[in-house]
Design a protein around this motif. Sequence first.
Motif, PDB file in Angstrom:
ATOM      1  N   VAL A  84     -52.358  -4.082  16.231  1.00  0.00           N
ATOM      2  CA  VAL A  84     -52.279  -5.494  15.292  1.00  0.00           C
ATOM      3  C   VAL A  84     -51.667  -6.515  16.084  1.00  0.00           C
ATOM      4  N   ALA A  85     -51.036  -6.087  17.057  1.00  0.00           N
ATOM      5  CA  ALA A  85     -50.153  -7.064  17.695  1.00  0.00           C
ATOM      6  C   ALA A  85     -50.917  -8.201  18.440  1.00  0.00           C
ATOM      7  N   ALA A  86     -50.612  -9.435  18.322  1.00  0.00           N
ATOM      8  CA  ALA A  86     -51.046 -10.550  19.048  1.00  0.00           C
ATOM      9  C   ALA A  86     -50.061 -11.553  19.175  1.00  0.00           C
ATOM     10  N   MET A  87     -50.085 -12.400  20.057  1.00  0.00           N
ATOM     11  CA  MET A  87     -49.375 -13.577  20.051  1.00  0.00           C
ATOM     12  C   MET A  87     -50.297 -14.640  19.585  1.00  0.00           C
ATOM     13  N   ILE A  88     -49.751 -15.121  18.105  1.00  0.00           N
ATOM     14  CA  ILE A  88     -50.621 -16.127  17.128  1.00  0.00           C
ATOM     15  C   ILE A  88     -49.969 -17.613  17.667  1.00  0.00           C
ATOM     16  N   SER A  89     -50.913 -18.615  17.779  1.00  0.00           N
ATOM     17  CA  SER A  89     -50.742 -19.742  17.983  1.00  0.00           C
ATOM     18  C   SER A  89     -51.610 -20.605  17.699  1.00  0.00           C
ATOM     19  N   THR A  90     -51.367 -22.132  17.344  1.00  0.00           N
ATOM     20  CA  THR A  90     -52.302 -22.911  17.232  1.00  0.00           C
ATOM     21  C   THR A  90     -52.130 -23.940  18.259  1.00  0.00           C
ATOM     22  N   ILE A  91     -51.296 -23.944  19.145  1.00  0.00           N
ATOM     23  CA  ILE A  91     -51.208 -24.990  20.038  1.00  0.00           C
ATOM     24  C   ILE A  91     -51.941 -24.533  21.354  1.00  0.00           C
ATOM     25  N   GLU A  92     -51.989 -25.795  22.138  1.00  0.00           N
ATOM     26  CA  GLU A  92     -52.532 -25.997  23.528  1.00  0.00           C
ATOM     27  C   GLU A  92     -51.487 -25.223  24.387  1.00  0.00           C
ATOM     28  N   GLY A  93     -50.360 -25.699  24.407  1.00  0.00           N
ATOM     29  CA  GLY A  93     -49.193 -25.082  25.295  1.00  0.00           C
ATOM     30  C   GLY A  93     -49.701 -25.672  26.930  1.00  0.00           C
ATOM     31  N   ASN A  94     -48.500 -25.040  27.411  1.00  0.00           N
ATOM     32  CA  ASN A  94     -48.866 -25.371  28.901  1.00  0.00           C
ATOM     33  C   ASN A  94     -49.242 -24.064  29.566  1.00  0.00           C
TER      34      ASN A  94
END
Length: 381
Positions: A84-94
């Motif tokens: 189930v694990a994941a890094m969730i994100s809605t940003i572009e980031g560096n």
Amino acid sequence: MTPGQHKSNGSSSPPVFVTGAAGHVGANLVLRLLEDGVRVRVLLRREDNNEAVEGLDVERVYGDIRDLDETRRALQGCQGVYHVAAMISTIEGNLAYRRNIYECNVLGTRHVLQAARENDAGRVVVTGSFSAVGYDLDNPSLPSDETMQFYPMERTMPYERSKALVEHECWRAAAHGQDVMVATCCAVIGGADYFPSRLGRTLCDYTNGKLRAYVDGGFEFVAARDIVEGHLLCMAHGRAGEKYIFSSEYKTISDILDLYEEVTGVMRPGRRIPTHMMLAFSEVASFYLSRFHPSFPQRFTPGAIRLLKKCRHADTSKAQHELGYRPTSIRDAVHQAYAFHYHRGAIENPLANPPREEAMTRVQNSASGADISIASEGGPL
Ligand SMILES: NC(=O)c1ccc[n+]([C@@H]2O[C@H](COP(=O)([O-])OP(=O)(O)OC[C@H]3O[C@@H](n4cnc5c(N)ncnc54)[C@H](OP(=O)(O)O)[C@@H]3O)[C@@H](O)[C@H]2O)c1
């Protein structure tokens, strides 16, 4: 008993392995497995917030799926894996941020699959994302099913790309004979939301009078209990190398606000911000924050607004016909989410409704819960 079905007799059977157990989906899954009498081993990261599994009768192992050896050791002796694990994100980031997303999601999945093979751990159910499912390019709001491939020729979020690559890892493993399938998740609403999720925070902010406007658009939402049920159905009856989409209902942001108002008793904001305006604003804000305040949590992002603008619908008929999946209601999920946050003291508005009694009872029993999402606050994944 089918190949993926759990034995539910406590101590004598090998444990089922769950990654991401402290997160929103993972916590709900673990609670359900325990309720079903299944022996569970959870993978946690020692320094992080693991409140969701505090006091639960689970085996704890500590490690990071970016590390193959740690993953191998953690999974030893397990039978059945929920990744189930994941890094969730809605940003572009560096660059560093994006690399982290890639390593957690794509390499992490590769490691879990490899460790499961080496340990003869049996079936692996991997949590997918609806944002990695394709859509009709001429009309993105037409229902998408499992046959529709992720479209890489437009601007997408690093997270979305990573989840498409997660599927690629699964299909590659399946092609080599591994028993793996993907349980595709839409925007989750429910309890046991300890971090809390961006959507959970939004429900609290709404109730506490901090939301002043909303944006157009909509998405597919899934009740926490439904996505958990979907994982269990995959484990019991799914076919290797297949993907199954689990959603409860399509809702516009305005629909969600109506539900918030009904559940919390707090009047919804009436001011609507057109999507194109919100998109322009979020581009500027995101550009500035990503460069000058990279750790500042971005409340809404261009990626999330773009996703909402497509008004994507999901076709869950494959899961319904093949697995017997029966979606429940988002209204109930909102009730459960609200009860969870209320019970934890996150609702400060004295005029807000107390939660519905049965939703509250469920929270008190630690059996389930809920959280929610709104467009202008980051949107679905
Ligand atoms: N929530 C949604 O609306 C939604 C929508 C679509 C798909 N999904 C999918 O559903 C799954 C679960 O999402 P969620 O909402 O439960 O996310 P979440 O609440 O953010 O939890 C994610 C969990 O993954 C763990 N994790 C991340 N990177 C890790 C690593 N390198 N090693 C070990 N553990 C790691 C986190 O551990 P730490 O606590 O240690 O960081 C956390 O416990 C994900 O696969 C996500 O892509 C979720």
